[in-house]
Design an enzyme around this catalytic site. Sequence first.
Site, PDB file in Angstrom:
ATOM      1  N   GLU A   1       0.455   1.097  -6.505  1.00 10.57           N
ATOM      2  CA  GLU A   1      -0.945   0.661  -6.517  1.00 10.57           C
ATOM      3  C   GLU A   1      -1.584   0.866  -7.881  1.00 10.57           C
ATOM      4  O   GLU A   1      -2.370   0.030  -8.341  1.00 10.57           O
ATOM      5  CB  GLU A   1      -1.750   1.406  -5.440  1.00 10.57           C
ATOM      6  CG  GLU A   1      -1.426   0.991  -4.014  1.00 10.57           C
ATOM      7  CD  GLU A   1      -0.129   1.576  -3.485  1.00 10.57           C
ATOM      8  OE1 GLU A   1       0.414   2.506  -4.128  1.00 10.57           O
ATOM      9  OE2 GLU A   1       0.353   1.116  -2.430  1.00 10.57           O
TER      10      GLU A   1
ATOM     11  N   HIS B   1      -5.449   3.231   7.500  1.00 10.89           N
ATOM     12  CA  HIS B   1      -5.636   1.783   7.632  1.00 10.89           C
ATOM     13  C   HIS B   1      -7.002   1.461   8.227  1.00 10.89           C
ATOM     14  O   HIS B   1      -7.207   0.365   8.731  1.00 10.89           O
ATOM     15  CB  HIS B   1      -4.547   1.167   8.517  1.00 10.89           C
ATOM     16  CG  HIS B   1      -3.158   1.292   7.975  1.00 10.89           C
ATOM     17  ND1 HIS B   1      -2.541   2.514   7.785  1.00 10.89           N
ATOM     18  CD2 HIS B   1      -2.264   0.359   7.577  1.00 10.89           C
ATOM     19  CE1 HIS B   1      -1.318   2.309   7.309  1.00 10.89           C
ATOM     20  NE2 HIS B   1      -1.126   1.015   7.170  1.00 10.89           N
TER      21      HIS B   1
END
Lengths: 352, 339
Positions: A82, A151
Amino acid sequence: MTVTPVNAECASTGSAHEEPGGAVEMSMREAINSALHTALREDPRTLVFGEDVGRLGGVFRVTDGLWHTFGEDRVFDTPISESAIIGAAVGLAMNGFRPIPELQFDGFAYPAVDQIVNQLARMHYRTRGAVTMPVTVRLPSFGGIRAPEHHGESLEALFAHVPGLTVVAPSTPHDAHHLLLRSVRTDDPVIYLEPKARYWDRGPVGRRNDEAPGGTVEPIGASRVVRAGRHATLIAWGAMVRRCLQVADLAAEDGVELEVIDLRWLKPIDADGLAASVARTRRAVVVHEAPLTAGLGAEVAALVTERAFRDLAAPVQRVTGYDVPYPAGPLEPRYLPTNDRVLLAVQRTLEY
Amino acid sequence: MQAQEARAADPLPPAHARSLYRAMLTARLIDGEAIALQRQGVLPAYVSARGQEAAQAGSAAALDIERDFAFPTYREIAAALTLGVDMVGYLASHRALWHGGLYDPVASRFGAVNAVVGGPVPHAVGWAMGERLAGRTGCALSYFGDGASSEGDVHEAMNLAGVMRAPVVFLCQNNRWALSVPNERQVAGGSIAARAAGYGMPGVAVDGNDVAAVYRATRQALEHARSGGGPSLVEARTYRIEPHSTSDDTSRYRDPDEERQWRERDPVARLRAELGEAGHTDDTLARVEREARESAERVRDGICARPEPDGDDLFRYVYAEPTDELARQWRAWREEAAP
Ligand SMILES: Cc1ncc(C[n+]2csc(CCOP(=O)(O)OP(=O)(O)O)c2C)c(N)n1
Ligand SMILES: [Mg+2]
C-alpha cells in the site's frame, strides 16, 4: 458486471436502462466503473492501479473491464504494497501522470498513511507549486457488509485533518460517478471514500453533473439538500444518507418534517450550506458510522455552532458509532446508527 | 544473482576527473561553511555530507540531466551541486526558510529535500514507471542511506520496481552510521547490495570513496535500466565523518579511532592525489581550488542574504485549486496574525 458508460458517445448495454431525461439507471459500482472508463478515455495521463484491479476487475468488480479496454499500461495490478502504491502515485504525478490508485479496503489504507500524509498531501506545498499531485485515491470504505476485521473502517476524520487533502464520499450512483470525475479533474490529491454497503444500490445517473448547470465545473465542497424539511436538519454522508432519509420518512408519519443534507465533500465542508439549513430548521443532528470522539461530527457541530449559534434552538446532536474497534457481524447493526437512535436524537433536539 | 564487489576502477579521463574534483571540493567547502554558519546561529541545524562527496558526485555525474531525475534525502549536497542545483536554494532548506528547499525541483531534475527516511524511494520508482509508460528513456536515481534500507518503503519500492522493470537505480550510501546505530545493528546479513538478489536485480557494492568506481557502477546501472533491463542497486560504502547533524554528539556512541581511520581515506584528498599522479600540475589544481573557494563563499553570502519567505506563503501552496475555507483562514490570518 456490464459496463455502462454514461457518456452519450458510448452505447448503453446490459442491465442498465435509459431513463427519461437522459439519465441511466445503474448501481453505484457501475457508476464508479463508468466514471473510470470516462476518465481513462478522456485523458491519456490517467492510470488505474492497485491490488487485483487489473485482470480480476477489483474485489468489488469496480474496475471491471478497464484492463481489457485500456490495456496493461493504463490499468495494472501492483504487489500488495500500500505504501508503494501511493508512493509510486506520487512519483507518477511528478512525471506528469494523473494516477487513480485503489487501496483495497479502508483498514489497509493505514499502511499507506505515511505516504499519504507526509508525501502526497504536501508535495505541492513542499515544492511551492512546482509539482502538482492530481492523485485520486479510491478507498472502499465504511461498514455494514459483515466483512472481516479492517474492512469496515471510517477514515474520514483522519484524512480531513490533513492539510492538502480533499475528502469526498458519495451516497448515490449519480454522485459516485460525477464526484469521482470531479476528483480526477482537480490538480490536488483527493481521498475518495466509497460506501461499500451502497455498491449494489441502483439509481439514475445523469449524463451531466446537475450541480454544474451549463457545463460549468462543480465547486469542490458543495453539499446537497436531498430532502427539504422545516423542523430539524439531519447531516450525513456515505451510507448514512439513506439511513437519514428512512428516518425522515418515519418522522413524517408523525408530522415531523426533517431536512436531510448529504455533506458529500468532507473536506472542505460546506459550512455555508449547513448554516443556511439550520437557519431554516433551528436544529441539527449529525450522523456517522465512525466512533464518536474526534469524529467528523464534532467538526460539523462546531461549524454549525460557530455559523448559526443564534439560530440554534438546541445543541447539535451526534449519532455515531461508539469509541470501540469496529465490531464483527452480529454486533455490527448494534454499533452502527439505527433509525431508532437517530429518531431519539431528533426527539431530544425537538424537546430541548 | 550475486551481489558483486566491484574491483578498483580504472581512472577517469583527466578533464572529467578534474570536473568531479571541482564539484567534490566545492561541496566540501560549502559543507564547511554551512557548519560554520550553524555555529554562528545562521542555520538552526545542518547535516554534513563530509566524507561522502565521491559517492554523491560520482553517482550524480553519471546522470543525463536532460532526461534523468534524482530523488534525494536530506544529505545530498554534493549530488545537488554536481547536478547544478542552485546551492543557495538548496541550503535554504537547512536555513529553515522552506522545508523542501527554494530551488525548482522540476527544472533541476532533483527532487525537493525529503526528510522522511526511505520516503522518496517509491517516488523514484513511480517516476521511472512513468518514463516507461510514456515511451521516454529517462531513468530515476534514488538516494537513500544504510538506515533507510531497513524501511518497509525501500523494500516495497524495490519489489515494485522489480516486477514493473522500472528504469531506476537505487543508490545506497552506506556511510556505516544511521544516526547512532552502526551497520551491525542495522543490516542483517551485512550487505545491502546482496538484497538486490531477492528482488531479481543486479546489486553491486563499490568503494564509495573512489569516485571513478562509483561513477562507473552508476553508469552501468543506468545503461542497464535504459536498455530495458530494469532496476539495479548500487551500494556505495563510505563514511559519515561528521556527527549525524550539528545537534549530535558522537562521543556517546562511536570510537574516535574509527573516525580517524576514515579521515585518512578522505575521498577529496584521494582524488587530488590521483590527479597529481595523472599529471595535473599544481597550478591547475590550485586554480580549481581557488575557484571552488570563491564559489563556496558566494553561496555562503547568498544564503546569509536570502530573504525570509513571504508570510502569505504559509497558505499559498496548500492546494492547486484553493478552497473557500482556507481562503477564509488566510483572511483571518492577515487580520489577526500577520505583522
Ligand atoms: C521515517 C523516519 N524515521 C526516523 C527519522 C529520524 N532520522 C533522521 S535521519 C536518521 C538516520 C538515517 O540514517 P541513514 O538512512 O543511514 O542516513 P544518513 O543519516 O546516514 O545519511 C533518523 C533515524 C526520519 N527522519 N524518518
Ligand atoms: Mg547512514
